[in-house]
Design an enzyme around this catalytic site. Sequence first.
Site, mmCIF file in Angstrom:
data_model
loop_
_atom_site.group_PDB
_atom_site.id
_atom_site.type_symbol
_atom_site.label_atom_id
_atom_site.label_comp_id
_atom_site.label_asym_id
_atom_site.label_seq_id
_atom_site.Cartn_x
_atom_site.Cartn_y
_atom_site.Cartn_z
ATOM 1 N N LYS A 13 40.923 41.822 25.603
ATOM 2 C CA LYS A 13 40.325 40.489 25.414
ATOM 3 C C LYS A 13 39.027 40.572 24.607
ATOM 4 O O LYS A 13 38.827 39.811 23.672
ATOM 5 C CB LYS A 13 40.020 39.829 26.774
ATOM 6 C CG LYS A 13 41.236 39.611 27.656
ATOM 7 C CD LYS A 13 40.888 38.813 28.908
ATOM 8 C CE LYS A 13 39.954 39.538 29.864
ATOM 9 N NZ LYS A 13 40.527 40.717 30.529
ATOM 10 N N ARG A 89 39.335 32.406 35.556
ATOM 11 C CA ARG A 89 40.021 33.523 36.187
ATOM 12 C C ARG A 89 40.640 33.136 37.516
ATOM 13 O O ARG A 89 41.274 33.969 38.163
ATOM 14 C CB ARG A 89 39.001 34.628 36.464
ATOM 15 C CG ARG A 89 39.020 35.784 35.514
ATOM 16 C CD ARG A 89 37.944 36.766 35.959
ATOM 17 N NE ARG A 89 38.254 38.099 35.576
ATOM 18 C CZ ARG A 89 37.712 38.697 34.514
ATOM 19 N NH1 ARG A 89 36.891 38.076 33.725
ATOM 20 N NH2 ARG A 89 38.020 39.950 34.267
ATOM 21 N N ARG A 127 37.778 54.381 29.036
ATOM 22 C CA ARG A 127 36.878 53.514 28.253
ATOM 23 C C ARG A 127 35.423 53.956 28.448
ATOM 24 O O ARG A 127 35.005 54.261 29.549
ATOM 25 C CB ARG A 127 37.042 52.068 28.729
ATOM 26 C CG ARG A 127 36.068 51.101 28.077
ATOM 27 C CD ARG A 127 36.535 49.675 28.168
ATOM 28 N NE ARG A 127 36.407 49.088 29.493
ATOM 29 C CZ ARG A 127 36.751 47.834 29.780
ATOM 30 N NH1 ARG A 127 37.265 47.052 28.848
ATOM 31 N NH2 ARG A 127 36.618 47.364 31.005
ATOM 32 N N ARG A 160 31.581 52.130 32.444
ATOM 33 C CA ARG A 160 31.226 50.950 33.228
ATOM 34 C C ARG A 160 31.476 51.244 34.705
ATOM 35 O O ARG A 160 32.467 51.874 35.047
ATOM 36 C CB ARG A 160 32.111 49.770 32.791
ATOM 37 C CG ARG A 160 31.432 48.855 31.797
ATOM 38 C CD ARG A 160 32.378 47.860 31.207
ATOM 39 N NE ARG A 160 33.092 47.044 32.190
ATOM 40 C CZ ARG A 160 33.854 45.993 31.871
ATOM 41 N NH1 ARG A 160 33.987 45.639 30.609
ATOM 42 N NH2 ARG A 160 34.485 45.324 32.801
ATOM 43 N N ARG A 171 40.584 45.759 40.868
ATOM 44 C CA ARG A 171 40.562 44.705 39.840
ATOM 45 C C ARG A 171 41.976 44.243 39.494
ATOM 46 O O ARG A 171 42.207 43.050 39.300
ATOM 47 C CB ARG A 171 39.857 45.225 38.582
ATOM 48 C CG ARG A 171 38.359 45.297 38.769
ATOM 49 C CD ARG A 171 37.722 46.204 37.753
ATOM 50 N NE ARG A 171 37.762 45.690 36.402
ATOM 51 C CZ ARG A 171 37.622 46.466 35.324
ATOM 52 N NH1 ARG A 171 37.462 47.756 35.443
ATOM 53 N NH2 ARG A 171 37.640 45.926 34.135
HETATM 54 P P1 ADP Z 1 37.639 42.890 32.593
HETATM 55 O O1 ADP Z 1 38.446 41.766 32.023
HETATM 56 O O2 ADP Z 1 37.876 44.175 31.902
HETATM 57 O O3 ADP Z 1 37.735 42.981 34.104
HETATM 58 P P2 ADP Z 1 35.090 41.465 32.293
HETATM 59 O O4 ADP Z 1 33.924 41.991 31.554
HETATM 60 O O5 ADP Z 1 35.733 40.229 31.771
HETATM 61 O O6 ADP Z 1 36.108 42.675 32.335
HETATM 62 O O7 ADP Z 1 34.688 41.193 33.822
HETATM 63 C C1 ADP Z 1 34.017 42.144 34.591
HETATM 64 C C2 ADP Z 1 33.641 41.572 35.953
HETATM 65 O O8 ADP Z 1 32.796 40.416 35.772
HETATM 66 C C3 ADP Z 1 34.760 41.060 36.840
HETATM 67 O O9 ADP Z 1 35.390 42.102 37.561
HETATM 68 C C4 ADP Z 1 33.986 40.093 37.766
HETATM 69 O O10 ADP Z 1 33.252 40.777 38.746
HETATM 70 C C5 ADP Z 1 32.999 39.457 36.810
HETATM 71 N N1 ADP Z 1 33.554 38.231 36.184
HETATM 72 C C6 ADP Z 1 33.731 38.045 34.842
HETATM 73 N N2 ADP Z 1 34.286 36.833 34.596
HETATM 74 C C7 ADP Z 1 34.459 36.244 35.812
HETATM 75 C C8 ADP Z 1 35.000 35.009 36.239
HETATM 76 N N3 ADP Z 1 35.484 34.107 35.362
HETATM 77 N N4 ADP Z 1 35.026 34.746 37.572
HETATM 78 C C9 ADP Z 1 34.551 35.608 38.463
HETATM 79 N N5 ADP Z 1 34.050 36.812 38.139
HETATM 80 C C10 ADP Z 1 33.985 37.133 36.827
#
Ligand code: ADP
Length: 218
Positions: A13, A89, A127, A160, A171
């Site tokens: 993404k 999400r 990563r 990370r 996750r």
């Molecule tokens: P990835 O898609 O690889 O999990 P992101 O950087 O999009 O990575 O998200 C990392 C973390 O940020 C998630 O595991 C969550 O803790 C938090 N997060 C990001 N976007 C949201 C969201 N829309 N709702 C709730 N938590 C979020």
Amino acid sequence: MNLIILGLPGAGKGTQSDFIVKKYGLIHLSTGDIFRNNIRNGTTLGIKTKAYMDAGIYVPDEITNNLVAARLLQSDIKTTDFILDGYPRTIDQANFLDQTLLTIKKPILVLYLAINEQTVIDRLSSRRVCLQCGRVYNLKFSPPKINNKCDIDNQTLIQRSDDKETTIKTRLEIYKKETLPLVTYYQNKGLLKTIDANLENDKVLATIEQYLLENDNG
Ligand code: ADP
């Protein structure tokens, strides 16, 4: 053209959003990046969200919804389109976003990056990121020129905290339970375009570009 980019963690993404943002001049709104920046800068939002992020669980909807709505209500969004990366999400977030989109009178399309689970496990565990410039590497698929150092600024790369193996499992489980239902949600609204994200980055991008070209009415 306002976009949502949806898919498993590690589906690409962020990488695809970066390309799209550069090519089409969209505003990039990544909730994960916003949370990480706030954690790095020690803000109140960062302090509130760090434990959730580290554990790989979702930040509460109320915090995330308010953050995104506040950003979408800023005046630059009236004249510039945006891509939402990592939001919504949950079904609650999607419902909330629908209301915000009605308020700001912006239609959206959803790009769903569909990918095998094993592929993302491989990608996430290898990563590495540069905290200085934000560049993302993969030790197996796109390694830096010098071992563990950023090609751009020579900083030591880090993993990370949520890319550790046990956290990756959490996750993926949460994604399946909370986020996967959004595929049906947007499919039912006729807004979903599924993209095969198992392919190499440039092939995925080519598919996205073709689709955007066909759907660009402006
Ligand atoms: P990835 O898609 O690889 O999990 P992101 O950087 O999009 O990575 O998200 C990392 C973390 O940020 C998630 O595991 C969550 O803790 C938090 N997060 C990001 N976007 C949201 C969201 N829309 N709702 C709730 N938590 C979020």
